[in-house]
Design a protein around this motif. Sequence first.
Motif, PDB file in Angstrom:
ATOM      1  N   ARG A  62       0.839  -1.200   0.000  1.00  0.00           N
ATOM      2  CA  ARG A  62       0.000   0.000   0.000  1.00  0.00           C
ATOM      3  C   ARG A  62       0.880   1.259   0.000  1.00  0.00           C
ATOM      4  O   ARG A  62       0.574   2.235  -0.672  1.00  0.00           O
ATOM      5  N   ASP A  63       1.982   1.215   0.750  1.00  0.00           N
ATOM      6  CA  ASP A  63       2.893   2.353   0.817  1.00  0.00           C
ATOM      7  C   ASP A  63       3.524   2.614  -0.546  1.00  0.00           C
ATOM      8  O   ASP A  63       3.592   3.761  -0.991  1.00  0.00           O
ATOM      9  N   ARG A  64       3.975   1.567  -1.220  1.00  0.00           N
ATOM     10  CA  ARG A  64       4.572   1.738  -2.550  1.00  0.00           C
ATOM     11  C   ARG A  64       3.547   2.295  -3.532  1.00  0.00           C
ATOM     12  O   ARG A  64       3.852   3.183  -4.326  1.00  0.00           O
ATOM     13  N   ALA A  65       2.312   1.781  -3.481  1.00  0.00           N
ATOM     14  CA  ALA A  65       1.266   2.257  -4.386  1.00  0.00           C
ATOM     15  C   ALA A  65       0.947   3.723  -4.111  1.00  0.00           C
ATOM     16  O   ALA A  65       0.761   4.515  -5.046  1.00  0.00           O
ATOM     17  N   ALA A  66       0.886   4.113  -2.846  1.00  0.00           N
ATOM     18  CA  ALA A  66       0.610   5.509  -2.496  1.00  0.00           C
ATOM     19  C   ALA A  66       1.733   6.412  -2.981  1.00  0.00           C
ATOM     20  O   ALA A  66       1.484   7.518  -3.467  1.00  0.00           O
ATOM     21  N   SER A  67       2.961   5.949  -2.872  1.00  0.00           N
ATOM     22  CA  SER A  67       4.104   6.751  -3.334  1.00  0.00           C
ATOM     23  C   SER A  67       4.074   6.920  -4.846  1.00  0.00           C
ATOM     24  O   SER A  67       4.351   8.003  -5.360  1.00  0.00           O
ATOM     25  N   ARG A  68       3.724   5.844  -5.561  1.00  0.00           N
ATOM     26  CA  ARG A  68       3.646   5.933  -7.023  1.00  0.00           C
ATOM     27  C   ARG A  68       2.557   6.913  -7.448  1.00  0.00           C
ATOM     28  O   ARG A  68       2.778   7.762  -8.296  1.00  0.00           O
ATOM     29  N   SER A  69       1.371   6.806  -6.860  1.00  0.00           N
ATOM     30  CA  SER A  69       0.280   7.689  -7.259  1.00  0.00           C
ATOM     31  C   SER A  69       0.575   9.129  -6.857  1.00  0.00           C
ATOM     32  O   SER A  69       0.215  10.064  -7.566  1.00  0.00           O
ATOM     33  N   LYS A  70       1.234   9.324  -5.733  1.00  0.00           N
ATOM     34  CA  LYS A  70       1.594  10.669  -5.296  1.00  0.00           C
ATOM     35  C   LYS A  70       2.588  11.288  -6.278  1.00  0.00           C
ATOM     36  O   LYS A  70       2.451  12.437  -6.665  1.00  0.00           O
ATOM     37  N   ASN A  71       3.578  10.514  -6.690  1.00  0.00           N
ATOM     38  CA  ASN A  71       4.571  11.016  -7.639  1.00  0.00           C
ATOM     39  C   ASN A  71       3.946  11.291  -8.999  1.00  0.00           C
ATOM     40  O   ASN A  71       4.290  12.258  -9.659  1.00  0.00           O
ATOM     41  N   ASP A  72       3.012  10.435  -9.429  1.00  0.00           N
ATOM     42  CA  ASP A  72       2.354  10.635 -10.714  1.00  0.00           C
ATOM     43  C   ASP A  72       1.488  11.884 -10.693  1.00  0.00           C
ATOM     44  O   ASP A  72       1.468  12.653 -11.644  1.00  0.00           O
ATOM     45  N   SER A  73       0.757  12.118  -9.610  1.00  0.00           N
ATOM     46  CA  SER A  73      -0.159  13.244  -9.565  1.00  0.00           C
ATOM     47  C   SER A  73       0.564  14.568  -9.357  1.00  0.00           C
ATOM     48  O   SER A  73       0.053  15.612  -9.720  1.00  0.00           O
ATOM     49  N   GLU A  74       1.732  14.547  -8.761  1.00  0.00           N
ATOM     50  CA  GLU A  74       2.461  15.774  -8.509  1.00  0.00           C
ATOM     51  C   GLU A  74       3.445  16.112  -9.629  1.00  0.00           C
ATOM     52  O   GLU A  74       4.129  17.120  -9.566  1.00  0.00           O
ATOM     53  N   ALA A  75       3.505  15.258 -10.620  1.00  0.00           N
ATOM     54  CA  ALA A  75       4.438  15.515 -11.707  1.00  0.00           C
ATOM     55  C   ALA A  75       4.005  16.752 -12.471  1.00  0.00           C
ATOM     56  O   ALA A  75       2.835  16.963 -12.753  1.00  0.00           O
ATOM     57  N   ALA A  76       4.953  17.556 -12.787  1.00  0.00           N
ATOM     58  CA  ALA A  76       4.669  18.780 -13.541  1.00  0.00           C
ATOM     59  C   ALA A  76       5.849  19.083 -14.444  1.00  0.00           C
ATOM     60  O   ALA A  76       6.985  18.755 -14.122  1.00  0.00           O
ATOM     61  N   LEU A  77       5.541  19.699 -15.544  1.00  0.00           N
ATOM     62  CA  LEU A  77       6.613  20.090 -16.448  1.00  0.00           C
ATOM     63  C   LEU A  77       7.176  21.414 -15.972  1.00  0.00           C
ATOM     64  O   LEU A  77       6.446  22.319 -15.556  1.00  0.00           O
TER      65      LEU A  77
END
Length: 104
Positions: free
Chosen positions: A82-97
């Motif tokens: 669950r921690d790894r999945a939360a980290s992945r989704s957090k990184n994906d949603s906060e990605a910005a150019l």
Amino acid sequence: MNMRSSRSTVTFSNAFSLLGYRGQLPAGDYDVLVEEELLQGLTFEAFRRTATYLLVLGAGGRTGRCEMRATCESDLNEALSRDRAASRSKNDSEAALSPLEDLK
């Protein structure tokens, strides 16, 4: 009965919870203590896991204390997943150019 124990460290990047315990624990490094017993009557040495504990350090007024929270390997692995999945989704949603820089 011959027993052995081993200690390892797991790292949580996000606050997490364990099945059977109320509340969340903060992100950070946690020691895991595993106890095993020697299986008797075999022609080779083999051990069976008898207990798994997550060591939780006290906070606030309980600084300096350590609590051994009994858990099982599958619950601990589930919390880590669950921690790894939360980290992945957090990184994906906060990605910005980054803004384009003027080249001169």
